[in-house]
Design an enzyme around this catalytic site. Structure first.
Site, short mmCIF file in Angstrom:
data_model
loop_
_atom_site.label_atom_id
_atom_site.label_comp_id
_atom_site.label_asym_id
_atom_site.label_seq_id
_atom_site.Cartn_x
_atom_site.Cartn_y
_atom_site.Cartn_z
N ASN A 283 1.62 33.14 51.27
CA ASN A 283 0.28 33.13 50.68
C ASN A 283 0.28 32.25 49.43
O ASN A 283 0.90 32.60 48.44
CB ASN A 283 -0.10 34.57 50.34
CG ASN A 283 -1.49 34.69 49.74
OD1 ASN A 283 -2.09 33.69 49.34
ND2 ASN A 283 -2.00 35.91 49.66
N HIS B 188 -7.94 32.14 55.26
CA HIS B 188 -6.96 32.33 54.19
C HIS B 188 -5.71 32.94 54.80
O HIS B 188 -5.79 33.83 55.64
CB HIS B 188 -7.56 33.25 53.14
CG HIS B 188 -6.59 33.65 52.07
ND1 HIS B 188 -5.80 32.74 51.41
CD2 HIS B 188 -6.27 34.87 51.55
CE1 HIS B 188 -5.04 33.37 50.53
NE2 HIS B 188 -5.31 34.66 50.60
N CYS C 44 -7.92 34.13 45.43
CA CYS C 44 -7.59 33.27 46.58
C CYS C 44 -8.82 32.54 47.10
O CYS C 44 -8.69 31.63 47.90
CB CYS C 44 -7.01 34.11 47.70
SG CYS C 44 -5.54 34.97 47.19
N1 ACO Z 1 10.46 44.97 52.50
C1 ACO Z 1 10.73 46.15 53.05
N2 ACO Z 1 9.91 47.22 52.91
C2 ACO Z 1 8.79 47.04 52.18
C3 ACO Z 1 8.47 45.83 51.58
C4 ACO Z 1 9.36 44.77 51.76
N3 ACO Z 1 9.14 43.55 51.24
N4 ACO Z 1 7.30 45.97 50.92
C5 ACO Z 1 6.90 47.23 51.10
N5 ACO Z 1 7.80 47.90 51.87
C6 ACO Z 1 7.78 49.27 52.30
C7 ACO Z 1 6.93 50.15 51.43
O1 ACO Z 1 7.66 50.58 50.30
C8 ACO Z 1 6.61 51.27 52.36
O2 ACO Z 1 7.70 52.14 52.43
P1 ACO Z 1 7.48 53.73 52.56
O3 ACO Z 1 6.78 53.91 53.89
O4 ACO Z 1 8.87 54.27 52.53
O5 ACO Z 1 6.63 54.12 51.41
C9 ACO Z 1 6.49 50.59 53.73
O6 ACO Z 1 7.16 49.33 53.58
C10 ACO Z 1 5.08 50.33 54.17
O7 ACO Z 1 4.35 49.80 53.06
P2 ACO Z 1 2.89 49.34 53.21
O8 ACO Z 1 2.43 48.79 51.91
O9 ACO Z 1 2.07 50.44 53.83
O10 ACO Z 1 3.05 48.17 54.26
P3 ACO Z 1 1.97 47.32 54.96
O11 ACO Z 1 2.15 47.36 56.41
O12 ACO Z 1 0.59 47.59 54.45
O13 ACO Z 1 2.36 45.85 54.51
C11 ACO Z 1 1.58 44.24 52.94
C12 ACO Z 1 2.33 45.52 53.14
C13 ACO Z 1 2.34 43.16 53.67
C14 ACO Z 1 1.51 43.92 51.47
C15 ACO Z 1 0.17 44.37 53.56
O14 ACO Z 1 -0.42 45.55 53.10
C16 ACO Z 1 -0.73 43.23 53.19
O15 ACO Z 1 -0.49 42.11 53.58
N6 ACO Z 1 -1.82 43.53 52.48
C17 ACO Z 1 -2.82 42.57 52.13
C18 ACO Z 1 -2.30 41.70 51.09
C19 ACO Z 1 -3.33 40.72 50.78
O16 ACO Z 1 -4.14 40.33 51.58
N7 ACO Z 1 -3.21 40.31 49.56
C20 ACO Z 1 -3.88 39.32 49.05
C21 ACO Z 1 -5.34 39.15 49.20
S1 ACO Z 1 -5.63 38.21 47.90
C22 ACO Z 1 -4.42 37.11 47.93
O17 ACO Z 1 -4.25 36.48 48.98
C23 ACO Z 1 -3.52 36.86 46.73
#
Ligand code: ACO
Length: 330
Positions: A285, A255, A115
């Site tokens: 994103n 970003h 990214c």
């Molecule tokens: N819908 C419903 N539930 C979901 C989804 C979804 N789309 N995705 C995950 N869950 C569930 C998981 O399975 C988990 O369930 P569990 O508690 O029963 O195990 C629960 O939600 C919590 O999951 P987490 O992964 O802990 O959720 P989090 O609050 O961390 O959010 C997310 C996930 C949105 C991916 C977040 O971690 C994030 O944005 N991370 C950074 C991503 C990032 O910056 N990526 C890119 C950087 S590089 C680039 O930009 C390409």
């Protein structure tokens, strides 16, 4: 000392809108979860044959930026494009843009920095202008992430979208322009976000990948924590390097990966959200494209005036991250 200044911005996104509600029919998710955990309401998805391939969107964004800059494509010496989803593994998508623009003088190449590709490209072009290697440059961030999205993986498919943004750079001998760029990488954390393909390790005869070049694996939670620290730290270094405080920044253009990440970084930097540009709700994103799209929208909305300081910060696969302080010049 010569540095580059931004004299034109442009962006484009595909026509097709994919809402959270539509995603509810594809994976086990909900509009409420996606908005609460990410801030995303909808994203744009490219369609075939609509001028929405990565290099086609990049060309459209570039034409808008060139029009604003009042610079003809023939005057461009360098085209640098951040992308992880070029049309083909090679030649570079930047070469397709060069062809489409008829920018015959331009050296053209892609930068693969997750990214952070746009900011890495901005740094390369800024240095090329500062050293006199080139005069006018086009820096692009363009992605068709939908082509590499695993639509069965709810933890990633709800986050990603397609689009492109571009800026035109020319030399500045005044006080305005790109004051500094700061880049970092740490390959030790490559496995927090990577593509499954490993193409260089697959003998061609065993290559059974069907249609898709690759899909993503992401440890969202770990990335989340790492990104907040890296983004805030590098942004603070960029400010310090230029003798600026958070109060000097007219607009933080981060970003757009997750609204909660953006808010956490802004809080650490003590920049109120009124001075942070956010459009993640519309596009999700778009990897390398998030910053140039946001910058173009902010510019066209009149949020940046000549002499204003903008702080750009990015984070992505690699890991890679970076920041840049820009004294606005349009
Ligand atoms: N819908 C419903 N539930 C979901 C989804 C979804 N789309 N995705 C995950 N869950 C569930 C998981 O399975 C988990 O369930 P569990 O508690 O029963 O195990 C629960 O939600 C919590 O999951 P987490 O992964 O802990 O959720 P989090 O609050 O961390 O959010 C997310 C996930 C949105 C991916 C977040 O971690 C994030 O944005 N991370 C950074 C991503 C990032 O910056 N990526 C890119 C950087 S590089 C680039 O930009 C390409």
């Amino acid at each position: 000392m010569i540095k580059a200044r931004i004299v034109g911005t442009g962006s484009t996104t595909p026509k097709r809108i994919l809402t959270n509600k539509e995603l509810e029919a594809i994976v086990d998710t909900s509009d409420e979860w996606i908005i609460r955990r990410t801030g995303i309401k909808e994203r744009r998805i490219s369609s075939n044959g609509q001028g929405e391939d990565t290099s086609e969107m990049a060309t459209t964004a570039s034409l808008k930026a060139l029009e604003m800059a009042r610079i003809l494509p023939e005057a461009i010496d360098m085209i640098v494009m951040g992308t992880v989803t070029p049309d083909r593994q090679f030649p570079s998508a930047a070469c397709f843009v060069q062809k489409a623009l008829k920018a015959s003088k331009a050296v053209a190449f892609d930068v693969s920095a997750g990214c952070s590709g746009f900011l890495y490209g901005l740094s390369i072009a800024n240095n090329a202008i500062a050293t006199g290697t080139c005069k006018n440059a086009l820096v692009i961030g363009a992605e068709r992430l939908s082509s590499v999205t695993n639509w069965e993986d709810r933890s990633t498919c709800v986050l990603l979208g397609d689009g492109a943004g571009a800026v035109v750079l020319t030399p500045s001998i005044g006080a305005d322009g790109i004051l500094s760029t700061h880049l970092q990488s740490d390959g030790n954390f490559w496995n927090l976000l990577y593509s499954y393909d490993e193409r260089s390790k697959i003998p061609e005869i065993l290559d059974t990948i069907e249609g898709k070049p690759f899909s993503l694996s992401m440890e969202g939670n770990k990335l989340f924590k790492k990104s907040v620290v890296c983004l805030a730290d590098i942004a603070a270094s960029a400010l310090e390097n230029n003798g600026l405080s958070c109060n000097d920044i007219k607009l933080l253009v981060p970003h757009q990966a997750n609204l909660r990440i953006i808010k956490a970084v802004a809080e650490r930097l003590k920049i109120p959200m009124e001075r942070v540009y956010v459009n993640i709700e519309k596009y999700g994103n778009t990897s390398s494209a998030t910053i140039p799209i946001a910058l173009d929208e902010a510019n066209r909305e009149g949020l940046l005036k000549q002499g204003d300081y903008a702080l750009l910060v990015t984070f992505g696969a690699g890991l890679t991250w970076g920041a840049s302080v820009v004294k606005w010049s349009i």
